[in-house]
Scaffold this motif. Structure first.
Motif, PDB file in Angstrom:
ATOM      1  N   THR A 341     -22.177  30.637 -24.132  1.00 56.02           N
ATOM      2  CA  THR A 341     -22.372  30.269 -22.724  1.00 56.02           C
ATOM      3  C   THR A 341     -21.075  30.368 -21.951  1.00 56.02           C
ATOM      4  O   THR A 341     -21.045  30.808 -20.785  1.00 56.02           O
ATOM      5  CB  THR A 341     -22.922  28.837 -22.643  1.00 56.02           C
ATOM      6  N   GLN A 344     -20.029  34.042 -20.914  1.00 55.84           N
ATOM      7  CA  GLN A 344     -20.799  34.791 -19.919  1.00 55.84           C
ATOM      8  C   GLN A 344     -21.010  33.955 -18.676  1.00 55.84           C
ATOM      9  O   GLN A 344     -20.842  32.748 -18.684  1.00 55.84           O
ATOM     10  CB  GLN A 344     -22.153  35.187 -20.524  1.00 55.84           C
ATOM     11  N   LYS A 345     -21.354  34.657 -17.635  1.00 59.50           N
ATOM     12  CA  LYS A 345     -21.651  33.964 -16.391  1.00 59.50           C
ATOM     13  C   LYS A 345     -23.121  33.525 -16.432  1.00 59.50           C
ATOM     14  O   LYS A 345     -24.024  34.319 -16.194  1.00 59.50           O
ATOM     15  CB  LYS A 345     -21.409  34.900 -15.206  1.00 59.50           C
ATOM     16  N   ALA A 346     -23.300  32.285 -16.760  1.00 56.47           N
ATOM     17  CA  ALA A 346     -24.660  31.777 -16.956  1.00 56.47           C
ATOM     18  C   ALA A 346     -25.157  31.089 -15.703  1.00 56.47           C
ATOM     19  O   ALA A 346     -24.389  30.420 -15.008  1.00 56.47           O
ATOM     20  CB  ALA A 346     -24.690  30.801 -18.135  1.00 56.47           C
ATOM     21  N   ASP A 347     -26.456  31.305 -15.425  1.00 59.04           N
ATOM     22  CA  ASP A 347     -27.055  30.592 -14.305  1.00 59.04           C
ATOM     23  C   ASP A 347     -27.483  29.191 -14.769  1.00 59.04           C
ATOM     24  O   ASP A 347     -27.301  28.806 -15.929  1.00 59.04           O
ATOM     25  CB  ASP A 347     -28.254  31.378 -13.771  1.00 59.04           C
ATOM     26  N   ASN A 348     -28.068  28.435 -13.857  1.00 57.39           N
ATOM     27  CA  ASN A 348     -28.427  27.044 -14.173  1.00 57.39           C
ATOM     28  C   ASN A 348     -29.468  26.970 -15.280  1.00 57.39           C
ATOM     29  O   ASN A 348     -29.414  26.067 -16.138  1.00 57.39           O
ATOM     30  CB  ASN A 348     -28.947  26.344 -12.915  1.00 57.39           C
ATOM     31  N   ASP A 349     -30.436  27.887 -15.270  1.00 57.63           N
ATOM     32  CA  ASP A 349     -31.464  27.834 -16.308  1.00 57.63           C
ATOM     33  C   ASP A 349     -30.872  28.078 -17.688  1.00 57.63           C
ATOM     34  O   ASP A 349     -31.241  27.415 -18.676  1.00 57.63           O
ATOM     35  CB  ASP A 349     -32.545  28.882 -16.020  1.00 57.63           C
ATOM     36  N   THR A 350     -29.943  29.032 -17.738  1.00 58.16           N
ATOM     37  CA  THR A 350     -29.291  29.309 -19.034  1.00 58.16           C
ATOM     38  C   THR A 350     -28.478  28.116 -19.498  1.00 58.16           C
ATOM     39  O   THR A 350     -28.484  27.734 -20.679  1.00 58.16           O
ATOM     40  CB  THR A 350     -28.391  30.552 -18.925  1.00 58.16           C
ATOM     41  N   LEU A 351     -27.719  27.520 -18.546  1.00 56.58           N
ATOM     42  CA  LEU A 351     -26.927  26.330 -18.911  1.00 56.58           C
ATOM     43  C   LEU A 351     -27.831  25.190 -19.366  1.00 56.58           C
ATOM     44  O   LEU A 351     -27.523  24.493 -20.339  1.00 56.58           O
ATOM     45  CB  LEU A 351     -26.087  25.884 -17.712  1.00 56.58           C
ATOM     46  N   ARG A 352     -28.939  25.011 -18.668  1.00 57.79           N
ATOM     47  CA  ARG A 352     -29.851  23.921 -19.048  1.00 57.79           C
ATOM     48  C   ARG A 352     -30.433  24.178 -20.445  1.00 57.79           C
ATOM     49  O   ARG A 352     -30.535  23.251 -21.260  1.00 57.79           O
ATOM     50  CB  ARG A 352     -30.968  23.827 -18.020  1.00 57.79           C
TER      51      ARG A 352
END
Length: 538
Positions: A341, A344-352
């Motif tokens: 994580t 990479q540049k993760a969006d909120n869904d990926t972080l969640r």
């Protein structure tokens, strides 16, 4: 011939020794008896006299203390009554009543003790004690009555002008009462001095008589003992040498004969006993060989037990290796997800999603660590429970609610059955709930699709029983005996939670409640775990 029989024969022979010298022993016994009677009489007289003197001295000392107490309490009472004159009627009433009770009790004790003292010592020594006490009591009553009359008749502002108050304080209390109480104390002090002098004189007399008796008796005793030992020395010396030889293990030694008939009987009995002891020694050698054989067998058993311990240690090491793997897996997942994580540049869904995985693994890791700590505390003897009275219906409902959430989304059915002949029970609800949830989780994990899990609860005033039954494949008989052991884990052992800790934790909690936990297979398939607890109310 048995050695104990020979010992009795030897004892009977020794018992006949006094008949050899009956006349001489009789004279010696009479002299000793006379000295013993004289000594006993002196001791009895001394004890009686000393006890009587000490009793009277204790009475005199008690009387003296009571007089001093009476003086102290009386003056404090007068002071409180004077305060009542100054500050008005009703002041210090509780203290005044308390002092009055103490004075009455002290006067009663003084009268009783003075009567005993006069009866024991006579009127000449205790002259004036009983009579003066009655006069002192009357004087105290008069002083208190005068105080009460003055308090009732006069106001606080006029008290300093009344001659009656001045007469009461200066004449009646300072002169008459002080002289009376001092006279009583001085008189009792003289009685104490008299008794101490009498005790000292009695002790001196006893010491003198003791020295005189010792001076007369010690030479007689020494001479009598020397004479008695002289006529018995040679035979007894022979017996002593024989006993020493036998004590050293020389059973071939024999006592020579040729003395008086009685001593020859003793020698014969002793020599026969030595023969018997020699035979017994041979038997002991045989017993020793037998013992060595048994010790060898016990050693073999201990060796086998030691091998079992080594196997247990090996299982423990394997368990630690498994635990290390269990710990490494969530840690690896947490680290891997975090690194991916972060790269990479993760969006909120990926972080969640990543955080959900990390949380899930962290919870699993925390649960594993908690179980390990629980086992460590149990092994260190630091497991603590807090038993308390529990409402069984509420407790069972709570367990059913939590178990229902555990089976949500799983193809199994949960049934709860309760037969409660007692409404309450005493146990640690948090720990016993943990036990039941471990058993239920175990049953859920080993139940087939659409299988039924039954939680049964039975309680009476003496005991509580919980059973968890599933319809799984059951267990191997060899695993049933070890399923509750710490660190034991096998593919079908149902040890719980996949790491061999669950059922071990359940057993530790049950043992702490002084209960039992067991497991057995049921027909046609499945397994049943039973927890029984005493329903104690301490």
């Amino acid at each position: 011939m048995k050695p104990n029989w020979q010992a009795r024969r030897l004892f009977n022979a020794v018992a006949r020794i006094p008949s050899m010298y009956k006349k001489k022993l009789t004279i010696f016994a009479m002299v000793m008896a006379t000295l013993l009677v004289a000594t006993s009489a002196l001791v009895a007289i001394s004890s009686y006299t000393t006890r009587a003197n000490l009793t009277q001295n204790a009475i005199a000392q008690s009387l003296l203390q009571e007089h001093l107490l009476l003086s102290s309490v009386s003056y404090r009472l007068f002071k409180q009554l004077t305060d009542e004159l100054i500050f008005g009627k009703g002041a210090n009433q509780a203290e005044v009543r308390n002092k009055r009770k103490i004075i009455e009790s002290s006067l009663l004790k003084i009268k009783t003790l003075e009567a005993q003292q006069r009866q024991a010592l006579g009127e000449q020594v205790t002259k004036g004690s009983v009579e003066d006490t009655e006069a002192l009591e009357q004087l105290l009553d008069s002083i208190i009555s005068d105080f009460r009359v003055i308090i009732a008749q006069y106001s606080q502002g006029d008290l300093s002008k009344e001659s009656r108050i001045q007469y009461l304080l200066e004449v009646t209390i300072d002169n008459q009462f002080r002289e009376a109480i001092n006279a009583a104390v001085n008189r009792q002090s003289k009685v104490v001095t008299y008794l101490e002098a009498r005790i000292d004189a009695t002790n001196q007399s006893i010491l003198g008589y003791s020295i005189l008796l010792a001076t007369l008796s010690v030479p007689v005793v020494i001479y009598g003992c020397y004479w008695l030992l002289g006529i018995l020395y040679q035979p007894l010396q022979s017996i002593r040498l024989g006993a020493e030889a036998v004590a050293k293990g020389n059973y071939d030694y024999r006592i020579p004969r040729g003395f008086d008939q009685e001593f020859d009987d003793i020698a014969s009995a002793f020599n026969t006993m030595a023969d018997a002891l020699n035979n017994q020694q041979q038997q002991e050698k045989q017993y020793q060989q037998q013992l060595e054989y048994e010790v060898g067998q016990r050693t073999t058993a201990l060796t086998e037990a030691n091998n079992q311990l080594r196997q247990n240690e090996s299982a423990r090491r394997e368990f630690l290796a498994d635990i290390s793997h269990e710990l490494r897996t969530p840690i690896t997942i947490i680290r891997g997800e975090s690194q991916v994580t972060l790269r990479q540049k993760a969006d909120n869904d990926t972080l969640r999603e990543t955080l959900s995985i990390v949380l899930e693994q962290s919870l699993a890791l925390s649960k594993l660590v908690d179980d390990l700590l629980f086992i460590a505390r149990t092994e260190a003897g630091k497991l603590r429970i807090a038993p308390a009275a529990q409402d069984l219906s509420t407790f069972v409902s709570d367990v059913e609610k939590r178990a229902s959430s555990m089976v949500t989304g799983k193809p199994v059915y949960l049934t709860v059955s309760a037969e409660l002949q007692a409404e309450t029970a005493v146990f640690d609800d948090e720990r016993i709930r943990q036990v039941l949830l471990i058993l239920l989780d175990n049953a859920i994990g080993h139940s087939p699709d659409k299988g039924e899990i039954v939680l049964s609860v039975y309680a009476n005033p003496a005991a509580i029983r919980f059973t968890v039954t599933d319809q799984g494949t059951g267990m191997d008989e060899q695993h049933i005996k070890r399923v509750f052991e710490r660190y034991f884990s096998a593919s079908d052992s149902r040890s719980g939670q996949g790491n061999g800790l669950g059922l071990a934790i359940a057993k530790a909690i049950t043992d702490a409640h002084q209960g039992t936990i067991s497991a057995h297979n049921v027909e046609p398939s499945g397994c049943c775990f039973t927890v029984e607890l005493p329903n104690t109310r301490s």
